[in-house]
Design an enzyme around this catalytic site. Structure first.
Site, PDB file in Angstrom:
ATOM      1  N   HIS A 158       3.288 -29.459  30.832  1.00 27.59           N
ATOM      2  CA  HIS A 158       4.718 -29.846  31.198  1.00 27.59           C
ATOM      3  C   HIS A 158       4.973 -31.493  30.726  1.00 27.59           C
ATOM      4  O   HIS A 158       6.022 -31.507  30.275  1.00 27.59           O
ATOM      5  CB  HIS A 158       4.705 -29.973  32.761  1.00 27.59           C
ATOM      6  CG  HIS A 158       5.856 -30.523  33.436  1.00 27.59           C
ATOM      7  ND1 HIS A 158       6.721 -30.081  33.942  1.00 27.59           N
ATOM      8  CD2 HIS A 158       6.021 -31.863  33.728  1.00 27.59           C
ATOM      9  CE1 HIS A 158       7.666 -30.755  34.532  1.00 27.59           C
ATOM     10  NE2 HIS A 158       7.197 -32.076  34.192  1.00 27.59           N
ATOM     11  N   GLU A 159       3.709 -32.242  30.686  1.00 30.21           N
ATOM     12  CA  GLU A 159       4.011 -33.579  30.168  1.00 30.21           C
ATOM     13  C   GLU A 159       4.185 -33.452  28.762  1.00 30.21           C
ATOM     14  O   GLU A 159       5.066 -34.289  28.128  1.00 30.21           O
ATOM     15  CB  GLU A 159       2.782 -34.324  30.827  1.00 30.21           C
ATOM     16  CG  GLU A 159       2.478 -34.338  32.259  1.00 30.21           C
ATOM     17  CD  GLU A 159       3.764 -34.858  33.030  1.00 30.21           C
ATOM     18  OE1 GLU A 159       4.564 -35.661  32.428  1.00 30.21           O
ATOM     19  OE2 GLU A 159       3.887 -34.473  34.068  1.00 30.21           O
TER      20      GLU A 159
ATOM     21  N   HIS B  46       7.598 -33.096  28.073  1.00 29.15           N
ATOM     22  CA  HIS B  46       8.668 -34.255  28.164  1.00 29.15           C
ATOM     23  C   HIS B  46       8.859 -35.079  26.796  1.00 29.15           C
ATOM     24  O   HIS B  46       9.597 -35.502  26.421  1.00 29.15           O
ATOM     25  CB  HIS B  46       8.215 -35.148  29.377  1.00 29.15           C
ATOM     26  CG  HIS B  46       8.607 -34.752  30.551  1.00 29.15           C
ATOM     27  ND1 HIS B  46       9.711 -34.387  30.837  1.00 29.15           N
ATOM     28  CD2 HIS B  46       8.050 -34.363  31.852  1.00 29.15           C
ATOM     29  CE1 HIS B  46      10.203 -34.018  32.376  1.00 29.15           C
ATOM     30  NE2 HIS B  46       9.017 -34.017  32.650  1.00 29.15           N
TER      31      HIS B  46
ATOM     32  N   GLU C 272      13.617 -31.933  34.053  1.00 33.84           N
ATOM     33  CA  GLU C 272      12.312 -31.439  34.818  1.00 33.84           C
ATOM     34  C   GLU C 272      12.216 -29.829  34.588  1.00 33.84           C
ATOM     35  O   GLU C 272      11.309 -29.333  34.366  1.00 33.84           O
ATOM     36  CB  GLU C 272      12.298 -31.793  36.333  1.00 33.84           C
ATOM     37  CG  GLU C 272      11.773 -33.292  36.517  1.00 33.84           C
ATOM     38  CD  GLU C 272      10.544 -33.622  35.872  1.00 33.84           C
ATOM     39  OE1 GLU C 272       9.803 -32.826  36.046  1.00 33.84           O
ATOM     40  OE2 GLU C 272      10.425 -34.716  35.391  1.00 33.84           O
TER      41      GLU C 272
END
EC number: 3.4.24.-
Length: 286
Positions: A130-131, A134, A208
Site C-alpha cells: 500500500h505504501e 503511494h 487511499e
C-alpha cells in the site's frame, strides 16, 4: 476508476479556484494567492520526508538490523518497478505506517514497532505494498498540488475579507455599492474555503482507495491487506497515536480516525468500505 475520480476532483478544484479568484480577487489577487500557496507547498513537497520522519522520531534501518522488513520492501519495490526506498522504524506501540518522499527516487517507507509486532509477514507485505503504491502513484505530488489550490482559495477569501473590512464600507458609500455583488462576495468567502477543503479531502480518500487497489496487485494478496487494515484499526482504537493533524493523511490509517470527524472532512475512507473493496477484489468482483 479512482484515478479518473482524482482527475475530475482536481479539475473541479482548479475551476473553483479560477471562478472564486476572478470573483473576489481579480486577476492580480489570483496570481498573488497562487504564488504564496505555491511557495508554502513547494517547501513542504521538497522537505516533507525529512520533516515528517524527524517529527515521529523515525530511524533508518539497514538490512542487517531489520532483515524481514527490508526484504519485504525490496521485493514489493521490485514488483512496482521503483528504486528501493529507504526503510525507517518508529518506536511507537500504535500500529501504523506511512510513505514519504517527493518522487520514487527520493522515497522512504516508515513503520511503527507496533505494526511489526501485530502483523504476520503476509499482512505486513500488504501494508508495505500500500505504501509503495503511494510512491509509485506519486501521491505526494498530487496531494501537494491539491493543497496548493486549496490554500490559494483560502488566501483569496482572506484577502477579500480584509479588503471588505478596510475598504468595503468607504467604497460602498462613494459608489452606491452593489448589494448583489457584496452578498455574492460574502457567500464566496464563506463557501469557497469549505468547498476547497471538501474537494481536497475527497482527493485524499480517492488516493487511499487507489493505493489499496494498487498495493493489493503488488502483493497479490488483497485479503492479507484487508486483514492488516482490520488489525490496524483495532490497534489504533485501543492505543491511539499522538499524531499531528497535518500529517494524518500520510498514514495507512488516519491516527485521528477515532475522533468525531465527519466523513466528508476525513482524509481516509471508512475502514469498512476499504475492507469490502479488497474482499470484492479478491473475489474478482472489482
Amino acid at each position: 476508476m479512482n484515478g479518473l475520480k482524482t482527475a475530475l476532483l482536481m479539475t473541479l478544484l482548479t475551476i473553483l479556484f479560477l471562478f472564486i479568484g476572478k470573483m473576489i480577487g481579480g486577476q492580480n489577487g489570483m496570481i498573488i494567492a497562487l504564488i504564496i500557496a505555491l511557495g508554502m507547498n513547494f517547501f513542504s513537497y521538497w522537505f516533507s520526508d525529512k520533516i515528517v520522519l524527524s517529527m515521529y522520531g523515525a530511524k533508518e534501518v539497514t538490512e542487517a538490523e531489520a532483515p524481514n522488513l527490508y526484504n519485504i520492501v525490496r521485493r514489493v519495490a521490485t514488483r512496482a518497478g521503483i528504486p528501493m526506498p529507504k526503510v525507517y522504524i518508529m518506536q511507537n506501540p500504535t500500529p501504523n505506517a506511512f510513505a514519504t518522499g517527493r518522487n520514487p527516487e527520493h522515497a522512504a517507507v516508515a513503520v511503527t514497532t507496533g505494526i511489526l509486532q501485530l502483523l504476520d509477514s503476509e499482512e505486513l507485505e500488504g501494508v508495505i505494498a500500500h505504501e509503495i503504491a503511494h510512491i509509485s502513484n506519486r501521491d505526494i505530488l498530487i496531494g501537494t498540488i491539491a493543497a496548493t489550490f486549496a490554500a490559494a482559495i483560502m488566501f483569496l477569501a482572506d484577502m477579500a475579507r480584509w479588503a471588505m473590512i478596510f475598504g468595503g464600507s468607504r467604497h460602498d458609500d462613494e459608489e452606491g455599492g452593489n448589494p448583489f455583488s457584496a452578498v455574492a462576495a460574502i457567500v464566496a468567502m464563506i463557501i469557497a474555503p469549505l468547498a476547497a477543503t471538501l474537494i481536497q479531502m475527497a482527493i485524499s480518500r480517492s488516493r487511499e482507495y487507489l493505493a489499496d487497489e494498487t498495493g493489493a496487485k503488488y502483493c497479490g494478496k488483497p485479503l492479507a491487506l484487508a486483514s492488516a487494515l482490520k488489525k490496524i484499526a483495532y490497534g489504533n482504537e485501543m492505543m491511539p497515536m499522538d499524531a499531528k493533524p497535518a500529517t494524518a493523511h500520510m498514514f495507512i490509517m488516519s491516527p485521528l480516525s477515532g475522533s468525531s470527524i465527519l466523513h466528508l472532512f476525513s482524509t481516509h475512507p471508512p475502514i469498512e468500505k476499504r475492507i469490502e473493496r479488497l474482499q470484492a477484489m479478491a473475489a474478482g468482483r472489482l
